[in-house]
Design a protein around this motif. Sequence first.
Motif, mmCIF file in Angstrom:
data_model
loop_
_atom_site.group_PDB
_atom_site.id
_atom_site.type_symbol
_atom_site.label_atom_id
_atom_site.label_comp_id
_atom_site.label_asym_id
_atom_site.label_seq_id
_atom_site.Cartn_x
_atom_site.Cartn_y
_atom_site.Cartn_z
ATOM 1 N N SER A 90 34.482 -20.756 -36.397
ATOM 2 C CA SER A 90 34.879 -19.790 -37.420
ATOM 3 C C SER A 90 35.191 -20.523 -38.719
ATOM 4 O O SER A 90 35.354 -21.762 -38.735
ATOM 5 N N ASP A 91 35.263 -19.736 -39.826
ATOM 6 C CA ASP A 91 35.692 -20.305 -41.110
ATOM 7 C C ASP A 91 37.202 -20.261 -41.261
ATOM 8 O O ASP A 91 37.790 -21.104 -41.949
ATOM 9 N N VAL A 94 43.631 -17.379 -37.497
ATOM 10 C CA VAL A 94 45.084 -17.241 -37.443
ATOM 11 C C VAL A 94 45.471 -17.030 -35.988
ATOM 12 O O VAL A 94 45.000 -16.082 -35.346
ATOM 13 N N TYR A 95 46.335 -17.918 -35.456
ATOM 14 C CA TYR A 95 46.722 -17.865 -34.046
ATOM 15 C C TYR A 95 48.226 -17.711 -33.928
ATOM 16 O O TYR A 95 48.993 -18.540 -34.428
ATOM 17 N N ASP A 96 48.658 -16.619 -33.264
ATOM 18 C CA ASP A 96 50.073 -16.354 -33.022
ATOM 19 C C ASP A 96 50.427 -16.930 -31.656
ATOM 20 O O ASP A 96 49.950 -16.450 -30.622
ATOM 21 N N VAL A 97 51.246 -17.965 -31.656
ATOM 22 C CA VAL A 97 51.552 -18.676 -30.412
ATOM 23 C C VAL A 97 52.343 -17.789 -29.460
ATOM 24 O O VAL A 97 52.147 -17.828 -28.246
ATOM 25 N N ASP A 98 53.239 -16.952 -29.987
ATOM 26 C CA ASP A 98 54.080 -16.117 -29.121
ATOM 27 C C ASP A 98 53.281 -15.033 -28.421
ATOM 28 O O ASP A 98 53.387 -14.840 -27.204
ATOM 29 N N THR A 99 52.469 -14.301 -29.163
ATOM 30 C CA THR A 99 51.698 -13.184 -28.589
ATOM 31 C C THR A 99 50.338 -13.599 -28.085
ATOM 32 O O THR A 99 49.661 -12.818 -27.419
ATOM 33 N N GLU A 100 49.894 -14.820 -28.405
ATOM 34 C CA GLU A 100 48.579 -15.336 -28.043
ATOM 35 C C GLU A 100 47.453 -14.442 -28.578
ATOM 36 O O GLU A 100 46.409 -14.288 -27.955
ATOM 37 N N ILE A 101 47.663 -13.868 -29.755
ATOM 38 C CA ILE A 101 46.649 -13.066 -30.437
ATOM 39 C C ILE A 101 46.016 -13.923 -31.527
ATOM 40 O O ILE A 101 46.710 -14.591 -32.298
ATOM 41 N N THR A 102 44.662 -13.879 -31.583
ATOM 42 C CA THR A 102 43.926 -14.697 -32.542
ATOM 43 C C THR A 102 43.071 -13.809 -33.426
ATOM 44 O O THR A 102 42.425 -12.866 -32.941
ATOM 45 N N HIS A 103 43.063 -14.118 -34.731
ATOM 46 C CA HIS A 103 42.209 -13.409 -35.682
ATOM 47 C C HIS A 103 41.188 -14.397 -36.244
ATOM 48 O O HIS A 103 41.540 -15.491 -36.665
ATOM 49 N N TYR A 104 39.885 -13.991 -36.205
ATOM 50 C CA TYR A 104 38.808 -14.847 -36.679
ATOM 51 C C TYR A 104 38.112 -14.197 -37.875
ATOM 52 O O TYR A 104 37.919 -12.973 -37.904
ATOM 53 N N ASN A 105 37.708 -15.019 -38.802
ATOM 54 C CA ASN A 105 36.773 -14.623 -39.853
ATOM 55 C C ASN A 105 35.468 -15.391 -39.648
ATOM 56 O O ASN A 105 35.487 -16.599 -39.446
ATOM 57 N N ASN A 106 34.339 -14.668 -39.720
ATOM 58 C CA ASN A 106 33.033 -15.269 -39.489
ATOM 59 C C ASN A 106 32.999 -15.972 -38.122
ATOM 60 O O ASN A 106 32.774 -17.167 -38.002
ATOM 61 N N PHE A 107 33.203 -15.155 -37.081
ATOM 62 C CA PHE A 107 33.286 -15.632 -35.700
ATOM 63 C C PHE A 107 31.885 -15.884 -35.141
ATOM 64 O O PHE A 107 30.970 -15.094 -35.323
ATOM 65 N N LYS A 108 31.715 -17.029 -34.421
ATOM 66 C CA LYS A 108 30.458 -17.353 -33.762
ATOM 67 C C LYS A 108 30.764 -18.027 -32.416
ATOM 68 O O LYS A 108 31.667 -18.855 -32.328
ATOM 69 N N THR A 109 29.978 -17.652 -31.388
ATOM 70 C CA THR A 109 30.120 -18.321 -30.100
ATOM 71 C C THR A 109 28.766 -18.331 -29.399
ATOM 72 O O THR A 109 27.889 -17.510 -29.683
#
Length: 760
Positions: A90-91, A94-109
Motif C-alpha cells: 500500500s501507499d 493506518v493500524y490501530d493496535v488496540d482494535t487491530e483495525i487497519t486502513h489501506y490506501n491503494n491496497f494491493k495483494t
Amino acid sequence: MSRWGFGVGIYLTLCLFAPAFAQEEIPVNIKADKLQYEEGSDIVVATGSVEVKLKKVTIYSDRLYMDSESNVATAEGNVKMVTEDYEAFSDYVVYDVDTEITHYNNFKTKLAPGKIKGNLFVQANEINDANGKMVGNWGAISTCDDSPSHYYVKAHRIAYYPKDKVIGTNATVYVGELPVLWLPYIVYPLGEKAKKNWVIGHNAVEGDYFKSTWDYPFGLLYLDLMQSKGLGSGIENSYNLLGLGVGTLFLYTLSEQDTGVTDWVTRINHTKQINPYTKLTLDHAYTSTYLVPSGRRDQTTFGLDLDYKNRDRWNLKFNTLDDRGAFLRKNSFSFNQADQKSATDYYFNYDYAKNSPRWLRASQRFYHRQPLWSDNVVLTTKANYYNSVADEGLPGDERLEPVIEIAGREKGFSWRLTENWFIDFDGNTYIGDEGQQFLEKLPEIEVSPDPIDLKIFTLRPIFGYGHYREVRYVPQLGTNRDYSTQRYRATLDINKSIPLAMGTTAVLNAGVDQFLYAPGDQLYAYRESLGLRTNLGSYFRNDIDYKKGISEGNTPFLFDQLGTRYHSIQEQMTFYYLSNFRWTIDGGYNWQTHKWFDVNTNWLLRPNQVVYWDTRTGWDIENTKWKDLVNSLNLLPYSYLSLNFSTVSDMNTGLLKSGSILYDVLFLEGQPNQWEFKFSQIYEPSTQQFKVRDIMIVKELHCWKLKYTYSDYRKEFSVSFSLDAMPNDPFGMSSGRGFYFDGFEKELKEFKQEGAVFHY
C-alpha cells in the motif's frame, strides 16, 4: 544515524515510552535508519527502511509514525503489511493496535488459492481490515500478471476474506480497456473446493440457463433462470444449535413453466459430538424434481450414524430410502464393533416393492471373531440369511448358511475345526430352489504339523477328517444328488529350490493326497511341478513351468475330483536391455486337452525420449492362423512436434482393420502468442482411407487461451476461451451446445444426481 547508533537510541526511546506501552501490554519492536521523538506529542517518527512488529503484525515502510497515546501506527511510502493471513502492499496504512483495525490506501495483494492455477491479484483504492473481514471501494480482481492486465474485473465495492473468498459488487468485466460484461455480484472462492457463483449453459431439458450462487449473511442464496423451466430459487444455511449440535440446511424449489409441476429439493445434515469419542450424524433428504436428459426423481431418504472411536470402536448405522418413482422401499441396518482382540459385524437389508408384483428381498449377515481360552485359539462364526419372495402371498426362497470355525496354534503344529450348514427354511413349499448346490462340513478337522526341513527338501504334512454332505448336480442323473459320508485325508507336500549353472534356479514341488471314505472308496492324487528361472546378466530371462496332476481310485464326492487332473508346460523368453528394449515370446502345450497354447510375442522399443514403439501379435497353432497385429508408435522428434500412430491389422489377409494418427504441432513455442495445432485421422475400413476426424487450434493470449475445435464425428464445432488460472473451466460457443461454461458441466459429475439441480 548508523544502525549501531540507532540501536542505542531505540533502546532509550522504548525506555521512555515503556510505561505507555506496558499499560496495554503491547509488545513493540522498531528498526529504522533514523528515529526521532516529537516532544509534547507522544509520537515516535521512524524513517528509512522501517520495520515495526506490533502483536502479530509486521509493517515495512519508508516512514512510520507511532502514537503511544492512542496506540496507532501510521506508515507511508512503499508500505508492506505482513499478517498471519495475508501479505499486502500500500501507499498509506493506518493500524490501530488496540482494535487491530487497519486502513489501506491503494491496497494491493497477491494470493495463491488452491483452486486457481497461478496467482490471484486483488487491489482497491481504499480498504479496511476489521479482524479478518476486509471491505473497500473501487477494487479490481485479475489472474493476469502482466501490466496492464489483459483482463480484470472492476467492482464498486470489494470484500476480501483471507483464505476464503473475494467478493465484488456492481462488477464489470474488462478485456483490455473494453467492458464486456456487467454483473451485480461476483465471487472468487479461494478454498480448495468452492461453488461457482454463476454458470451459463444449455441442455435439451432446461434450454439456455443462467444459474447463480450468492452469499448472504446466513449462508448461500441460489437463483436460477432457465429458458424452459422458469425461475428456481433456494438457500443453503449452516446452523449451530449450541449444545444440540451443528448442521446444514438446504432448500430449493422451482415451478416448471413448461409442465406446471412444482419441484422441491431439501436436505438436512446434522452432527452432534456427544463426547470426545462419540458422534451422532443425522441425514434427511426429500427430492421431487426433473432429471436431465429425461425422467423424474421422487425420493425421500433418512440416515442415522452413531460412531464411537477410542481404544475400542463401534458403529451403528440405519438408512432408509422411499423411491416413489420406482415404487420401491429400501431399509438397511448395520452394527460393527472391534477391539484389540475381537470383532463383530451385523448387516440387515429389507427391500420391497410398493406395487404389483409386491416382491420382497430380505438378507442378514453376521460375523464374529474372538480368542477363546488363549490368544492362540480363535473362534470365527459367520451366518448368511436370505429370503426372496416374488409376489405377496407366494412362498419364498428362504435359507440360512451358518459357519463355525475354531483355529489354534500349538507348539509344533496348528489345527482347524470347521462346521457349516445349509438350512432350507422353505422346505418343499418353494420349488424354485431345487437346483441349488452346496457342501456341508459336519464337521471338518485339519491338523498341520510345522514344516520339517530335511536338508534335501522341506516336508509339509496335513492330516484331516471330515463328515461331508454334498448336494451337486449329476449330468448322468439329470438332477441333484444328495450324498453324505465320512472322509479321511493325508497330504504330504515337498518343495526345494536348487541353484543351477548359468543363472538358473530350479524350483521343485511335489505332493500326494490320500483320501479314504467310509464306504471303502479310496482316492490318490499326485501332483508335481518344476519351474526353471533363468537370468543372464541384464539382457535375458527365461521361465519354464511344468505342471502335472494325476489321480487314481474312486471318490463318492464330486468336489474331491476338481483340480486333480492336469498336465501342461509353458515357457516365456524375454530379451531386454534396461527399459529401452523388451521382446517376449511365450507358448506351451496342454497334454490334458492335447492342445497347444497360442504363441504370443510382444516387442517394445524405447531407445530414447524421441521414439516409443510397442507391437504385439501371435500364432494360433490349433487353428493355424495369425492373431491380429497391434501397433503403437509415438514420436517426439522435437519439443514442438509429436505424432502418435496406432493400427490393428489382420495378419492373415494383410488388411488394415483400424487405425488412427494424432498430430500435435506448436508454433512460436514458449512465446506469449504461441499457436498449437492438433488434428487426428481415423482409418475407415469401408473406404480404406484415413479421414480427418478432429481438429483443434489453440492460440495463447498470455493469460487467456482461445480454442477452436471441430469434430467430424459429431458434426460439431466450438469456440471457447479459458483463463490460464482456471484451464479446466472454459466457456464458449458450440454448434451442438450453444453457449456453455465447462467448469459447471464438469462439476455436475462430482455431485449426486438430484434432478436438473445437479450443482446443488
